[in-house]
Structure formats: C-alpha cells, structure tokens
Design a protein around this motif. Structure first.
Motif, mmCIF file in Angstrom:
data_model
loop_
_atom_site.group_PDB
_atom_site.id
_atom_site.type_symbol
_atom_site.label_atom_id
_atom_site.label_comp_id
_atom_site.label_asym_id
_atom_site.label_seq_id
_atom_site.Cartn_x
_atom_site.Cartn_y
_atom_site.Cartn_z
ATOM 1 N N GLN A 152 10.478 -7.442 8.984
ATOM 2 C CA GLN A 152 9.124 -7.602 8.478
ATOM 3 C C GLN A 152 8.169 -6.501 8.933
ATOM 4 N N LEU A 153 8.378 -5.951 10.118
ATOM 5 C CA LEU A 153 7.486 -4.885 10.579
ATOM 6 C C LEU A 153 7.442 -3.704 9.602
ATOM 7 N N PRO A 154 8.576 -3.098 9.268
ATOM 8 C CA PRO A 154 8.492 -1.978 8.331
ATOM 9 C C PRO A 154 8.160 -2.410 6.904
ATOM 10 N N VAL A 155 8.602 -3.591 6.505
ATOM 11 C CA VAL A 155 8.330 -4.040 5.139
ATOM 12 C C VAL A 155 6.834 -4.254 4.942
ATOM 13 N N GLN A 156 6.197 -4.919 5.893
ATOM 14 C CA GLN A 156 4.756 -5.152 5.779
ATOM 15 C C GLN A 156 3.990 -3.834 5.845
ATOM 16 N N ALA A 157 4.412 -2.930 6.737
ATOM 17 C CA ALA A 157 3.755 -1.633 6.821
ATOM 18 C C ALA A 157 3.916 -0.856 5.508
ATOM 19 N N ALA A 158 5.116 -0.877 4.954
ATOM 20 C CA ALA A 158 5.355 -0.173 3.695
ATOM 21 C C ALA A 158 4.557 -0.808 2.557
ATOM 22 N N ALA A 159 4.483 -2.119 2.534
ATOM 23 C CA ALA A 159 3.716 -2.790 1.480
ATOM 24 C C ALA A 159 2.246 -2.396 1.550
ATOM 25 N N VAL A 160 1.705 -2.352 2.751
ATOM 26 C CA VAL A 160 0.297 -1.954 2.897
ATOM 27 C C VAL A 160 0.121 -0.502 2.475
ATOM 28 N N LEU A 161 1.004 0.371 2.928
ATOM 29 C CA LEU A 161 0.884 1.788 2.596
ATOM 30 C C LEU A 161 1.059 2.046 1.101
ATOM 31 N N LEU A 162 1.951 1.301 0.455
ATOM 32 C CA LEU A 162 2.187 1.506 -0.969
ATOM 33 C C LEU A 162 1.114 0.875 -1.839
ATOM 34 N N LEU A 163 0.615 -0.273 -1.436
ATOM 35 C CA LEU A 163 -0.311 -1.012 -2.284
ATOM 36 C C LEU A 163 -1.775 -0.722 -1.989
ATOM 37 N N LEU A 164 -2.081 -0.280 -0.786
ATOM 38 C CA LEU A 164 -3.477 -0.059 -0.415
ATOM 39 C C LEU A 164 -4.153 1.028 -1.248
ATOM 40 N N PRO A 165 -3.501 2.152 -1.526
ATOM 41 C CA PRO A 165 -4.187 3.159 -2.347
ATOM 42 C C PRO A 165 -4.558 2.650 -3.743
ATOM 43 N N GLY A 166 -3.822 1.698 -4.263
ATOM 44 C CA GLY A 166 -4.132 1.152 -5.578
ATOM 45 C C GLY A 166 -5.218 0.095 -5.551
ATOM 46 N N ALA A 167 -5.599 -0.352 -4.370
ATOM 47 C CA ALA A 167 -6.628 -1.382 -4.266
ATOM 48 C C ALA A 167 -7.990 -0.792 -4.599
ATOM 49 N N ARG A 168 -8.856 -1.620 -5.146
ATOM 50 C CA ARG A 168 -10.194 -1.153 -5.520
ATOM 51 C C ARG A 168 -11.030 -0.833 -4.297
ATOM 52 N N ALA A 169 -11.009 -1.716 -3.312
ATOM 53 C CA ALA A 169 -11.806 -1.506 -2.112
ATOM 54 C C ALA A 169 -10.893 -1.060 -0.980
ATOM 55 N N SER A 170 -11.374 -0.139 -0.190
ATOM 56 C CA SER A 170 -10.609 0.322 0.946
ATOM 57 C C SER A 170 -10.700 -0.704 2.066
ATOM 58 N N VAL A 171 -9.570 -0.982 2.655
ATOM 59 C CA VAL A 171 -9.533 -1.942 3.750
ATOM 60 C C VAL A 171 -8.983 -1.211 4.976
ATOM 61 N N PRO A 172 -9.865 -0.565 5.771
ATOM 62 C CA PRO A 172 -9.370 0.223 6.898
ATOM 63 C C PRO A 172 -8.664 -0.605 7.962
#
Length: 175
Positions: A124-144
């Motif tokens: 889960q550690l790398p999967v969650q990190a990868a999900a955030v890294l892959l999906l965050l740029p597509g999000a409308r609002a930045s979530v630092p």
C-alpha cells in the motif's frame, strides 16, 4: 492436565467466523462510502452477503470488481475516497483469501496473519504514493498536504527496502 494445556493453547485465538465479519465490515463501509447512489449499493451489499455465506463461490472478487467499476462511474479524477477504495479493495482481497482457508468453525491465532498484514502495508505504501502522484496533477485544486504525504510514504518505502538490500547475506554452512 491435557484439558488445561489445550485451553492455554486456545486462549490467544479468535473464532474463524471473525474473518467473515471483518470482510462484511470492510465491504459495507466501502459500499456506503465508495459507491455512488443507485443500484450499485444494493448489488454490492447483496454480493457481500453471498461472499460471507459461501467464500468458495469466489463472490468476494466480484464484489471487488463492482467496487472498482463503480469508482469509474464517479465523475472527477482524484478524491481521498478513491485512495480509501484502493486500500479497501486490497484489504477485501486479503481477507477473502483468508476466508478460503479458515473455516468459520475453526479457531485462529491472529499472530499468523501478521506476515500478510506486513505485506499489505508494504504494497500500500508505493501504491498510495503512486496514486497520489498520478492523480493529483489531474485534480482541479492542488492539495499540497497529499503531495507531502505521498513523499513521506515514498521515503518510508525507500527506508524499508534499501537497508536490507545493502546487507550482505549470512553464509551458513549446511553439511
């Protein structure tokens, strides 16, 4: 004398049906939090009941598929609910596999599940990190905060894997 010894051996156990209860609890939380309104909720809840009733029918993996497909129906790209769904379906997979090998009437020592739980966290550690890294740029609002959290998770993963890789294996002479 042997009855006392048997009691001591079973004192650290839980009933086998507790795995089924755990599966139902995780599944129902995911259904009510992660599934959009509509027929998906009833379908997934019914499938959870069947998976708990008859694990050998492999309905648990149909539940996992329904949960993941229902996430595709939801508009938007990145939500914390999606990260929970990713971890949740992985947990469902793990508990469903345990349900296949532990009969409901059996006694289970929770300590035997620890290696699987450790692997769950390591995956889960790398999967969650990868999900955030892959999906965050597509999000409308930045979530630092989530970006920082994914960086910490990645650093933790590197910290867990690098030291064992740098150690030399012990030589054992087996004659």
């Amino acid at each position: 004398m042997s009855a006392a010894r048997d009691h001591d051996a079973l004192s650290g156990t839980v009933p086998g049906w507790s795995l089924r209860a755990l599966f139902a609890a995780i599944g129902l939380v995911l259904v009510f939090v992660g599934v959009p309104d509509g027929p998906w909720t009833a379908i997934a809840a019914l499938l959870i009941g069947v998976a708990v009733w008859r694990p050998r029918w492999l309905t648990a993996w149909v539940v996992i598929g329904v949960l993941m497909l229902s996430a595709l129906v939801e508009p938007g790209t990145f939500t914390p609910r999606l990260l929970g769904l990713i971890a949740g379906v992985h947990a469902l997979h793990l508990v469903a596999a345990w349900m296949l090998v532990v009969p409901a009437a059996a006694r289970l020592q929770p300590a035997v599940l620890l290696p699987s739980l450790r692997r769950f966290v390591l995956v889960q550690l790398p999967v969650q990190a990868a999900a955030v890294l892959l999906l965050l740029p597509g999000a409308r609002a930045s979530v630092p905060a989530l970006a920082i959290l994914s960086g910490i998770a990645l650093a933790g993963l590197v910290g867990m894997f690098v030291p064992p890789l740098l150690r030399r294996p012990r030589r054992t002479d087996q004659r």
